[in-house]
Design an enzyme around this catalytic site. Sequence first.
Site, short mmCIF file in Angstrom:
data_model
loop_
_atom_site.label_atom_id
_atom_site.label_comp_id
_atom_site.label_asym_id
_atom_site.label_seq_id
_atom_site.Cartn_x
_atom_site.Cartn_y
_atom_site.Cartn_z
CB THR A 75 145.99 2.16 9.21
OG1 THR A 75 145.25 2.84 8.49
CG2 THR A 75 145.81 0.64 8.73
CD GLU A 77 141.63 3.87 4.98
OE1 GLU A 77 140.92 3.03 4.31
OE2 GLU A 77 141.37 4.93 5.07
CE1 TYR A 99 147.60 0.28 3.88
CE2 TYR A 99 145.55 1.26 4.92
CZ TYR A 99 147.19 1.21 5.00
OH TYR A 99 147.98 1.73 5.94
CE LYS A 103 149.40 -1.36 6.83
NZ LYS A 103 150.70 -0.93 7.63
P1 GDP Z 1 143.46 7.31 2.60
O1 GDP Z 1 142.72 8.06 3.60
O2 GDP Z 1 144.63 6.42 3.17
O3 GDP Z 1 142.86 6.60 1.54
O4 GDP Z 1 144.25 8.71 1.85
P2 GDP Z 1 144.12 9.17 0.51
O5 GDP Z 1 144.94 10.60 0.82
O6 GDP Z 1 144.48 8.35 -0.42
O7 GDP Z 1 142.67 9.42 0.37
C1 GDP Z 1 141.80 10.56 1.35
C2 GDP Z 1 140.33 10.73 0.82
O8 GDP Z 1 140.67 11.48 -0.49
C3 GDP Z 1 139.64 9.26 0.37
O9 GDP Z 1 138.53 9.40 0.74
C4 GDP Z 1 139.61 9.52 -0.99
O10 GDP Z 1 138.58 9.05 -1.47
C5 GDP Z 1 139.64 11.20 -1.28
N1 GDP Z 1 140.05 11.42 -2.48
C6 GDP Z 1 139.27 12.23 -3.31
N2 GDP Z 1 140.05 12.75 -4.48
C7 GDP Z 1 141.21 11.91 -4.33
C8 GDP Z 1 142.25 11.67 -5.23
O11 GDP Z 1 142.42 12.40 -6.28
N3 GDP Z 1 143.41 11.01 -4.89
C9 GDP Z 1 143.20 10.37 -3.69
N4 GDP Z 1 144.30 9.55 -3.04
N5 GDP Z 1 142.26 10.46 -2.69
C10 GDP Z 1 141.01 11.06 -3.18
#
Ligand code: GDP
Length: 269
Positions: A75, A77, A99, A103
């Site tokens: 990932t 990440e 996470y 990973k």
């Molecule tokens: P990630 O990159 O695997 O963490 O995928 P996500 O879709 O969960 O998050 C992508 C980005 O969107 C991160 O930087 C989060 O902090 C931001 N983000 C902003 N608002 C939200 C929210 O309401 N839900 C999630 N999941 N992410 C959010």
Amino acid sequence: DTSALQNILSSIWLSCSETAEVFEIYNLAAQSHVHQSFAMPEYTAKADGLAPLAMLDWIKGRPDHSKIRFYQASTSELFGKVQEIPQVETTPFYPRSPYGVAKLYAYWIVKNYRESYGLQACNGILFNHESPRRGETFVTRKITRAVAKIATGSKDKLYLGNLDSIRDWGYAKEYVESMWLMLQQPESSDYVVATGVGATVKDFATTAFSHAGLEWEKYVEIDEKYERPTEVDALIGDPSKAKNVLGWSATTHWQDLAKLMVDADIENL
Ligand code: GDP
């Protein structure tokens, strides 16, 4: 339960090892939600770190392991607090969540078993990949579902966290092809899979709302509960190696992705 996992692999192997010339294992199983991993770090470590080890140990223990190829869903990440932009296969890792740390273990144990025991095993360092099937709590799908509900009158607000983080969003359907290509190569290796283009959460929301004829500012509110203890600010990948070696490149970029996901969610409703 790692021995249960190995038993499952053994029964699958028994049922097809006589007819199959090559056995490809794609390990996509994980606790895959970054925010959730802060609430369940130990479970995440087991599912995302130790389960891949159990699979590799199972492969290593088979006398005929040269017939087996292993794909690990690694990932972006891993890059976390990024040390350079864009990120390539040689960019130093700096994970920012339980996470990412779990990973990281999986990434290195794949590499270690490849080098120590000659296993055919690859890490696909995939950047965020989305589709209408994306889990509803990930930000892209959360946005496109909300847009569909707002457009059809069944919701009037969308609560989000950090709007400024940058992600390199690609289309899952295309990314799966890169996984398969990795396992068809004569030499196992690790690959960054990305579009090479970054956009903010706000950009994604703006495009998704405007595709439905809506202005995002009227509907989006910030709720701090969606922010993370440590954030990954900007992920942008350089997929040159995947292009040069696998002949793979992304054709769907984030704007088209936002639109097709909104269309799918409106149709679902
Ligand atoms: P990630 O990159 O695997 O963490 O995928 P996500 O879709 O969960 O998050 C992508 C980005 O969107 C991160 O930087 C989060 O902090 C931001 N983000 C902003 N608002 C939200 C929210 O309401 N839900 C999630 N999941 N992410 C959010």
